[in-house]
Scaffold this active site. Structure first.
Site, PDB file in Angstrom:
ATOM      1  CD  GLU A  83      -2.872   1.086   2.430  1.00  0.00           C
ATOM      2  OE1 GLU A  83      -3.185  -0.018   2.899  1.00  0.00           O
ATOM      3  OE2 GLU A  83      -3.321   2.164   2.867  1.00  0.00           O
ATOM      4  CE  LYS A 261      -6.091  -1.574   5.888  1.00  0.00           C
ATOM      5  NZ  LYS A 261      -5.390  -0.683   4.943  1.00  0.00           N
ATOM      6  CG  ASP A 277       1.082 -16.476  12.058  1.00  0.00           C
ATOM      7  OD1 ASP A 277       0.335 -15.787  11.339  1.00  0.00           O
ATOM      8  OD2 ASP A 277       0.733 -17.552  12.585  1.00  0.00           O
ATOM      9  CG  HIS A 375      -3.733   6.709  -0.575  1.00  0.00           C
ATOM     10  ND1 HIS A 375      -3.518   5.378  -0.775  1.00  0.00           N
ATOM     11  CD2 HIS A 375      -3.914   6.851   0.751  1.00  0.00           C
ATOM     12  CE1 HIS A 375      -3.567   4.743   0.376  1.00  0.00           C
ATOM     13  NE2 HIS A 375      -3.816   5.615   1.320  1.00  0.00           N
TER      14      HIS A 375
HETATM   15  C1  MEV Z   1      -5.788   3.091   5.198  1.00  0.00           C
HETATM   16  O1  MEV Z   1      -5.038   1.947   4.840  1.00  0.00           O
HETATM   17  C2  MEV Z   1      -5.766   3.298   6.700  1.00  0.00           C
HETATM   18  C3  MEV Z   1      -6.667   4.416   7.220  1.00  0.00           C
HETATM   19  O2  MEV Z   1      -7.996   4.194   6.745  1.00  0.00           O
HETATM   20  C4  MEV Z   1      -6.611   4.362   8.723  1.00  0.00           C
HETATM   21  C5  MEV Z   1      -7.592   5.273   9.401  1.00  0.00           C
HETATM   22  O3  MEV Z   1      -8.658   5.574   8.831  1.00  0.00           O
HETATM   23  O4  MEV Z   1      -7.310   5.640  10.568  1.00  0.00           O
HETATM   24  C6  MEV Z   1      -6.243   5.750   6.688  1.00  0.00           C
END
Ligand code: MEV
Length: 424
Positions: A83, A261, A277, A375
């Site tokens: 990413e 995430k 892992d 991005h």
């Molecule tokens: C994208 O990979 C991760 C985000 O969505 C995390 C977040 O929203 O805090 C930018």
């Protein structure tokens, strides 16, 4: 003719023979087959010994997170991830945290839990008491399985037993607590759980089915915290935005999943680079986030009396420096050398700091410009390369497409022609 994926003895073939079958099945070209077998720094025969049915290897970019100051020590952070923006965001956040003195960390001893499920007892509560009484004998049997672990100060150190009430009635879950020292520990714990199962059956009079490690590693936690001066993070409004993003994630599981995430983006990239892992880490992180009965955020961001930002994170961190792909994968070995961590605990703490940095990087971008700008510029670079741009034209074409908000291969081709000719 209808193709069949049912092959007997596929595993007995060598990688080349397997690839010939895949080539035929999927209609791969010679070039595609060459790409699959061009395994770079992971030799094909090594890959073939790591998992089953190997036909090639899957490379990922390896980037370096920079600026990390953790417990007054500098670290370079190897990150394997597909990413865009993750490595840049982590490095940028680490730079801000550095201005506040860097990250501070702590961790619990590296204790994993192995579960042994017994069913069908007449009286599960009485069986539980008998298991607890036989603790010494069960731990002895467990430790006989791994004298090496015992010799380095680890091993099965404690035992617990719980009666749970399931849709199929009462079950007795015996839990071995195993200090895994510098190993992730799945092999040691699973071997021990399997070895004590007959003993548990004898003691309980029940039937043992599952004997397996739990990925909810509540006894193996890593924590990191930091103070970020308000000016380093972008001022009072940004601090307020991050604090309110934290409150949002704490209160709402839909947001908490994405918030977590974000932290895992960084953690998993390092876990992957070191051959650990990552599914175990993700399973543990999400289960830990839901441990209080509702899913919530793993990190907290608050404002201190000065108006600066205070952040902290706590999560299970079952990672090792020995065993499995950590030792066999040549790049994993180099990644650990670059990290310079000496123990699994130090490694776990560095990972917690990386998670906190990644979380901060994401939140700062989200409360300010949004994440699409970062991005998009990386995405635009990829499109420029795909359209055939080389050298300095890559950045020129990418920047122009971002400005125009037209990030497409056809536009990149036009720009290569236009900008290329003006530069000649
Ligand atoms: C994208 O990979 C991760 C985000 O969505 C995390 C977040 O929203 O805090 C930018």
């Amino acid at each position: 003719m209808k193709k069949s994926s049912s092959v007997s003895g596929f595993y007995k073939l060598n990688p080349k023979e397997r690839l010939a079958f895949v080539k035929e099945f999927a209609g791969l070209s010679d070039e595609e087959c060459l790409l699959l077998q061009n395994t770079g720094s992971l030799p094909l025969d090594l890959a073939d010994h790591m998992i089953e049915n190997v036909v090639g290897a899957f490379p990922l970019p390896l980037g370096m997170g920079v600026n990390f100051l953790i417990n007054q020590q500098d670290y370079l952070i190897p990150m394997a991830i597909e990413e865009p923006s993750v490595v840049a965001a982590a490095s940028n956040a680490a730079k801000m945290v550095r201005k506040g003195g860097g990250f501070h960390t702590s961790s619990t001893p590296p204790i994993m839990i192995g579960q042994i499920q017994a069913v069908g007892m007449k009286d599960a509560d009485a069986a539980k008491l008998r298991v607890l009484k036989a603790k010494g004998e069960i731990l002895k049997k467990a430790n006989e399985q791994d004298p090496v672990l015992a010799s380095v100060g680890g091993g099965a150190i404690d035992l617990d037993a719980r009666v749970i009430h399931t849709s199929l009635g009462a079950m007795l879950i015996t839990e071995l607590h195993v200090d895994c020292r510098d190993a992730m520990g799945a092999n040691a714990v699973n071997t021990m759980a399997e070895a004590v199962a007959p003993l548990i059956e004898r003691i309980t009079g029940g039937r043992v089915y599952l004997r397996i490690i739990s990925n909810l590693a509540t006894e193996r936690l890593a924590r990191a915290w930091c103070t970020v001066p308000k000016d380093a993070v972008g001022g009072e409004d940004v601090v307020h935005g991050i604090v309110s993003a934290s409150a949002f994630a704490a209160a709402d599981p839909y947001r908490a999943a994405t918030h977590n995430k974000g932290a895992l983006n960084g953690i998993i990239a390092v876990v992957l680079a070191t051959g650990n892992d990552h599914r175990a880490i993700e399973a543990g992180a999400h289960a830990y986030a839901a441990l209080k009965g509702h899913y919530t955020s793993l990190s907290v961001w608050e404002k201190n009396g000065n108006g600066d930002l205070l952040g902290s994170i706590e999560l299970p961190m079952a990672v090792g420096l020995i065993g499995g792909a950590v030792r066999t994968h040549p790049i994993a070995n180099i990644a650990i050398k670059i990290l310079g961590v000496k123990t699994a605990n130090e490694f776990a703490e560095v990972l917690a700091a990386v998670g906190l940095a990644q979380n901060l990087g994401a939140l700062r971008a989200l409360v300010q410009e949004g994440i699409q700008r970062g991005h998009m510029s990386l995405h635009a670079r990829n499109i420029a390369v795909a359209a055939g741009a080389t050298e300095e034209l890559i950045d020129l074409v990418a920047e122009t497409m971002v400005k125009e908000r037209k990030i497409r291969v056809d536009r990149a081709r036009e720009l290569i022609k236009e900008l290329g000719s003006t530069r000649r």
